[in-house]
Structure formats: C-alpha cells, structure tokens
Design an enzyme around this catalytic site. Structure first.
Site, short mmCIF file in Angstrom:
data_model
loop_
_atom_site.label_atom_id
_atom_site.label_comp_id
_atom_site.label_asym_id
_atom_site.label_seq_id
_atom_site.Cartn_x
_atom_site.Cartn_y
_atom_site.Cartn_z
N LYS A 60 0.54 -1.26 0.14
CA LYS A 60 0.54 -0.28 0.14
C LYS A 60 0.93 1.00 0.17
CE LYS A 60 -2.14 1.42 3.57
NZ LYS A 60 -1.74 2.83 3.89
N LYS A 93 -7.72 7.69 -0.75
CA LYS A 93 -8.75 7.90 -0.41
C LYS A 93 -9.91 8.86 -0.92
CE LYS A 93 -7.26 6.55 4.41
NZ LYS A 93 -6.18 6.75 4.24
N ASP A 96 -14.48 13.11 -3.60
CA ASP A 96 -14.87 14.78 -3.73
C ASP A 96 -15.63 14.29 -5.15
OD1 ASP A 96 -15.04 16.84 -4.74
OD2 ASP A 96 -12.88 17.58 -4.52
N GLN A 212 -4.48 4.28 16.33
CA GLN A 212 -4.86 3.54 17.61
C GLN A 212 -4.30 1.98 17.44
OE1 GLN A 212 -8.06 5.35 20.07
NE2 GLN A 212 -8.98 4.55 17.68
N GLY A 230 2.52 -0.53 8.98
CA GLY A 230 3.31 0.42 8.88
C GLY A 230 4.48 0.36 8.94
N ARG A 231 4.77 1.70 10.48
CA ARG A 231 5.52 1.70 11.16
C ARG A 231 5.98 0.40 11.79
NH1 ARG A 231 3.43 7.32 13.48
NH2 ARG A 231 1.18 5.76 12.38
P1 BMP Z 1 1.08 2.53 10.62
O1 BMP Z 1 1.10 1.28 10.66
O2 BMP Z 1 1.84 2.63 10.65
O3 BMP Z 1 -0.05 3.52 11.81
O4 BMP Z 1 0.07 3.38 9.42
C1 BMP Z 1 -1.02 2.89 8.89
C2 BMP Z 1 -1.84 3.17 7.69
O5 BMP Z 1 -2.76 2.45 6.63
C3 BMP Z 1 -1.17 4.62 7.01
O6 BMP Z 1 -0.79 4.05 5.87
C4 BMP Z 1 -2.18 4.64 6.66
O7 BMP Z 1 -2.55 6.29 6.15
C5 BMP Z 1 -3.63 3.75 6.89
N1 BMP Z 1 -4.85 4.01 7.88
C6 BMP Z 1 -5.12 4.05 8.74
O8 BMP Z 1 -3.53 4.36 9.64
N2 BMP Z 1 -6.31 4.23 9.56
C7 BMP Z 1 -7.62 4.14 8.91
O9 BMP Z 1 -8.47 4.20 9.05
C8 BMP Z 1 -6.99 4.27 7.47
C9 BMP Z 1 -5.82 4.20 6.46
O10 BMP Z 1 -5.72 3.88 4.86
#
Ligand code: BMP
Length: 261
Positions: A60, A93, A96, A212, A230-231
């Site tokens: 993603k 996301k 529009d 969260q 992600g992280r």
């Molecule tokens: P991370 O695990 O680093 O927090 O990343 C989460 C990813 O999922 C990000 O790319 C964020 O844009 C996406 N995301 C999210 O965290 N919560 C949502 O409700 C929808 C998302 O697309």
C-alpha cells in the site's frame, strides 16, 4: 459466515476478478499482510518491496509523500509486484464529486489508474462516485478494485453510526467494483467482500498522533482479512525483514485459528 470461510473458498464467491485473484494469492503465499510502505524515497520503497514482496499480499502506497516520484519508479514497482506476486494499492482516499475523482484517478502526476490494482475511496460523497469510477475503469484492460473506507482507526473519527452503515450498503450493492471495506470491525457478512484493517502493531498502543493500534490476533478476530502494518515493520528495530516475517506468522496463525474455530 464470512469469518469461518477459508480465503480459497471465498475466492470463488466474489463478483470481482481482482478480489478472486487477491484471495487466491493470499492462500497460496499464506499471507494476509498488507504493508504500508510510507517512505519518502522511491529507492527505499523499491528495496522494501523487493525484500518483503514474497511475504505480503498487498503493498500500500501514498505516492504523494514520495519526494522523487517518477515514472521509472512505477515501472520498477510494477515489475516487483509481478515477480513477487503482490498487488498494489494506492491509499488515495478519494473524497470528492465523481468528475473530480475520475480526473484525479486518471490524470496529473501520478496517473493512479494506470498502475494501482486497488484504491481507497471515502463514501462521503455517495454512490455516484462509485458509478463514475466504474465508467473510468471500463477503458483499463487489467482488473481494478476499490476499498471503501467505512471506519477509520484514529481516535475521534467521525466514521460512525449511519455513515458506516451506508458505506456498507454502498459496498454490498457495488461488489463488482468494490473489493472490500476499510474498517475496524466486522461490518458485512458477504463472503466476497474483504475487510482491510489498519492500526496494527505487535502490542496494543498508539502513536501519540491519534493512531490507535491493536495486536494481530485482535484484528483478525475483529474480522480483518487483510491487516495493514506500516511503522511496525518500516521502523522495526531489528530490520524490516524480521518484522515482516513476524507479523506474517502471527496474522496467518490467527486466521487459521479463526477459520478452524
Ligand atoms: P502505521 O501502521 O504506520 O500506523 O500506518 C497505517 C497506514 O494505514 C497508513 O498508511 C494510514 O494512512 C493507513 N490508514 C490508517 O492508519 N487508518 C485508517 O483508518 C485508514 C488508513 O488507510
């Protein structure tokens, strides 16, 4: 119920060829991991994709955070996706009116329609956006799918109540293009729709900026078919391959327990 069916069975119950392809590759690679490659440099994303590719189902992106975005990056990313058999999702996301979304999808710097198997769309502007996107994808030879954002992971998100319910019914009515829902909970019993759940870390926590996190087992038990990490992977202290394998194993084990429960 959707939650008790194996991905391989559900692959035969979808109306969308891309959803079938996704469910089949999840089953054959034994992974329900979607990696959020939120890095700022094109080469860093390519390296991440090459190392983690064999172990993930979907990569993603947020292409608008890449500082040196260029066409060759997309060509190389597509090649890695083919080689390691994962799908590409641009987490744009869209939110529009149909005409604007269609322009943003096909044109501009990123030409998302040309390379992203999957995109995310906010249902805020109603079903007309989906109808417009259906027309946009008619000219594309490869299958395309969208995930509707029914619930967000962050604290205080407004995606609740009737909004979420309407998002689910929009998705269920358009399951020829809509592959699934982005959500935190089990919202649809339709076996062809996938639940994509972000906000996943090895332990329940937050990022201090509203995100969260829940642990892999909890999100799979809450209905996730694909878990977004992600992280948890990109910033893992022992490197991202080790972390990828760890998330992959935890998520797959939780899925197997779920279908065998
Ligand atoms: P991370 O695990 O680093 O927090 O990343 C989460 C990813 O999922 C990000 O790319 C964020 O844009 C996406 N995301 C999210 O965290 N919560 C949502 O409700 C929808 C998302 O697309």
């Amino acid at each position: 119920d959707r939650l008790e069916l194996p991905y391989s069975k559900r692959a035969k119950l979808t109306m969308n060829p891309l959803a079938s392809k996704l469910l089949e590759l999840m089953e054959s690679k034994q992974t329900n991991l979607c990696l959020a490659a939120d890095l700022k440099e094109a080469d860093a994303i390519l390296e991440l994709a090459n190392v983690t590719g064999p172990h993930i189902a979907v990569l993603k992106t947020h292409v608008d955070i890449i500082e040196d975005f260029n066409e060759s990056f997309i060509l190389r990313l597509k090649k890695l996706a083919k080689q390691h058999r994962f799908l590409l999702m641009e987490d744009r996301k869209f939110g529009d009116i149909g005409n604007t979304v269609s322009l943003q999808y096909r044109h501009g710097l990123y030409k998302i329609a040309e390379w992203a198997d999957l995109i995310t769309v906010h249902p805020v502007s109603g079903a007309s956006v989906i109808d417009t996107l259906k027309k946009s994808v008619e000219n594309i030879s490869e299958p395309r799918g969208i995930f509707l954002v029914a619930e967000m992971s962050c604290e205080g998100a407004l995606t609740t109540g009737d909004y979420t319910k309407s998002a689910v019914s929009m998705a269920e009515k358009a399951s020829d293009l809509v592959v699934g829902l982005v959500s935190q909970s089990n919202l649809s019993a339709q076996p062809g729709l996938l639940q994509l759940t972000p906000g996943v870390k090895l332990s329940k926590s937050g990022d201090g900026l509203g995100q969260q996190y829940n642990d892999p087992r909890s999100v799979i038990n809450a209905g996730a078919d694909l878990a977004v990490v992600g992280r948890g992977i990109t910033q893992a202290p022992d490197g991202y391959l080790k972390a990828t394998l760890e998330y992959k194993r935890e998520l797959w084990n939780a899925y197997e327990e779920r279908i065998n429960a």
